[in-house]
Design an enzyme around this catalytic site. Structure first.
Site, PDB file in Angstrom:
ATOM      1  N   LYS A  79       0.834  -1.368   0.138  1.00  0.00           N
ATOM      2  CA  LYS A  79      -0.040   0.015   0.041  1.00  0.00           C
ATOM      3  C   LYS A  79       0.897   1.385   0.056  1.00  0.00           C
ATOM      4  O   LYS A  79       1.774   1.151   0.780  1.00  0.00           O
ATOM      5  CB  LYS A  79      -0.718   0.084   1.292  1.00  0.00           C
ATOM      6  CG  LYS A  79      -1.908   1.115   1.318  1.00  0.00           C
ATOM      7  CD  LYS A  79      -2.887   0.998   2.319  1.00  0.00           C
ATOM      8  CE  LYS A  79      -3.900   1.958   2.650  1.00  0.00           C
ATOM      9  NZ  LYS A  79      -4.712   1.545   3.481  1.00  0.00           N
ATOM     10  N   SER A 154      -9.779   1.873   2.586  1.00  0.00           N
ATOM     11  CA  SER A 154      -8.699   2.736   1.723  1.00  0.00           C
ATOM     12  C   SER A 154      -7.861   1.848   1.002  1.00  0.00           C
ATOM     13  O   SER A 154      -7.235   2.138   0.047  1.00  0.00           O
ATOM     14  CB  SER A 154      -7.910   3.659   2.551  1.00  0.00           C
ATOM     15  OG  SER A 154      -7.351   3.271   3.558  1.00  0.00           O
ATOM     16  N   SER A 178     -10.002  -0.380   6.814  1.00  0.00           N
ATOM     17  CA  SER A 178      -9.353  -0.437   5.423  1.00  0.00           C
ATOM     18  C   SER A 178      -8.740  -1.622   4.728  1.00  0.00           C
ATOM     19  O   SER A 178      -8.348  -1.614   3.654  1.00  0.00           O
ATOM     20  CB  SER A 178      -8.406   0.811   5.350  1.00  0.00           C
ATOM     21  OG  SER A 178      -9.249   2.000   5.283  1.00  0.00           O
TER      22      SER A 178
END
Ligand code: GLN
Length: 477
Positions: A79, A154, A178
């Site tokens: 990420k 996210s 997330s």
């Protein structure tokens, strides 16, 4: 089967059996990325050269007969809020669009020690603030199951990359859901560890008392393997605790006989789509048939969790983002000003997207003199009540089972103009973050429209093992 579709376990075995090389496996992932990323937008940065170099180094060692960890030579996606030395890390924000970290986050360092092949960086909502990646500076990540829908957020890029077999596994962050929510939207596994189990050093802080880092993968076994590599105390993150890291794979014993599973009734109530509840309950029934003891429990404070989160998280976020002022951290404004305050206005005005500005304003408001007691302090007290809810319930049951999200992936554009509706998407994931407990999201089937649905197990702090046991049984139902 194409190599990029393999799990970590399968890839590890194939590499050791010399059925294929890490270079071939890595190239297979890049081929998939080249074919799919334009459509899905899961990756925002690739490190082809670095990845192939890592792969070749592993191949050489294997050819030399060296014994390597199971993760060695297996391609991973990271990420883009997690620092990777020499590889751009933007947090998907304009203010960090050119940032190249001079060091690796501890999780990356630990995975590199295991011989990870780092393919590239995955999309997220700016500074991990969102539930759909629609707040990313690089645009939305599309759901591999239906490109009209979001991949969740996210960590949407990390989940979509795994679901679309562009990588073997990935790492994400979970502050209010997330990891779990995008994993459920994309039909893969995602684990949010106990607060303090995995070091956050080198990961840009969103809300420091909520943030966690964890794996997204294609099987429960893979989740256990990645956890083994990244869990543990780190002197660079003093919120990590000195609790022994168990052998996570030993929990994959396929036995839930006598395991007490609680169904929190508040997680099956109003606003949760029937199709979601049905798919979750179908699996719960099967767990009961396998010997688990299932009973309904109550977590009455659940209804306050979203409010608590959306007061304390922006407070912490606004403090954490103060450092991005275009002077020491963050991009300079296009036309810098001689006046310092004006300079800050410009740097931060240009550098942050709308959702971040909204949260900074809420955060500074709830912390301001006169409002602190009414909002921030009160929210902290209610957070304690949420924690007590869990403590009480875990005296009765070993794990909790519930849907991850009230609904499957929604359409791109459907919620983005209605922040409150978007915030409600987190209603079932936030409580675990509030209490710092671990939770795993597991795919349990698809809706009639073909969208995946996820079930989450939650357990007391540092009891990730129970989650893995329950999830491994569910995987084999
Ligand atoms: N959707 C939540 C938010 O917008 C959770 C984000 C997260 O876990 N990073 O804040």
């Amino acid at each position: 089967m194409s190599l990029n579709k393999l799990t970590i376990k399968e890839a590890g075995q194939g590499l050791r059996g010399r059925d294929f090389s890490s270079e071939e496996l890595t190239k297979a992932c890049f081929e998939e990325i080249d074919g799919k990323n334009v459509g899905l937008n899961a990756f925002v940065e690739l490190d082809r050269e670095g990845a192939l170099e890592q792969a070749r180094a592993v191949d050489e060692k294997l050819a030399g007969g060296e014994e390597l960890p199971i993760l060695a030579g297996v391609p991973c996606a990271v990420k883009d809020i997690i620092n990777t030395k020499g590889v751009r890390t933007t947090c998907c924000s304009p203010i960090l669009r050119d940032f190249v970290p001079p060091y690796d986050a501890t999780v990356v360092e630990k995975l590199k020690e295991q011989g990870m092949v780092m393919l590239g960086k995955t999309n997220l909502d700016e500074f991990a603030c969102g539930a759909s990646t629609e707040h990313s500076f690089f645009g939305v990540t599309k759901n591999p199951h239906n490109v009209k829908c979001v991949a969740g957020g996210s960590s949407g890029g990390s989940a979509a990359a795994v679901a679309a077999d562009m990588c073997v596994y990935s790492v994400g962050t979970d502050t209010g859901g997330s990891i779990r929510q995008p994993a459920s939207f994309c039909g893969v596994y995602g684990l949010k560890p106990t607060y303090g189990r995995v070091s956050r050093s080198g990961v840009t802080s969103m809300a420091s008392s909520w943030d966690t880092i964890g794996p997204i993968a294609k099987s429960v076994e893979d989740i256990a393997l990645v956890m083994q590599a990244i869990a543990g105390r780190d002197r660079r993150d003093l919120t990590t605790l000195d609790v022994a890291v168990p052998d996570y794979s030993s929990f994959l014993n396929g036995n839930v006989k006598g395991l007490k599973i609680g169904l929190p009734k508040e997680y099956f109530g109003e606003g949760v789509k029937k199709e979601v509840t049905d798919l979750v309950m179908n699996v719960v029934e099967k767990l009961r048939e396998s010997g688990a003891i299932v009973k309904e429990v109550s977590l009455p404070m659940t209804k306050y969790a979203v409010a608590v989160y959306y007061i304390t998280m922006p407070a912490e976020l606004s403090a954490n983002l103060e450092r991005f002022d275009g002077v020491r951290y963050g991009k300079k404004p296009v036309k810098p000003s001689d006046d310092l305050v004006d300079y800050y206005f410009k740097a931060r005005g240009e550098g942050f997207g709308d959702e971040i500005k909204r949260r900074i304003m809420i955060g500074t408001y709830v912390l301001s003199a006169g409002y602190y007691d009414a909002y921030y302090k009160k929210a902290q007290k209610v957070r304690t009540l949420i924690i007590r809810d869990f403590e009480r319930v875990f005296e009765e049951v070993d794990v909790l089972a519930a849907p991850v999200s009230p609904f499957p992936a929604f359409e791109i554009g459907e919620l983005v103009d209605d922040p409150l509706a978007m915030y409600m998407a987190d209603v079932l994931t936030i409580p675990a973050n509030a209490a710092g407990i671990p939770a795993i999201s597991c795919p349990v089937g698809n809706t009639i429209a073909g969208l995946p649905v996820g079930l989450q197990f939650m357990a007391p702090q540092f009891e990730e093992g129970r989650l893995l046991t329950a999830a491994s049984v569910l995987e084999n139902l």
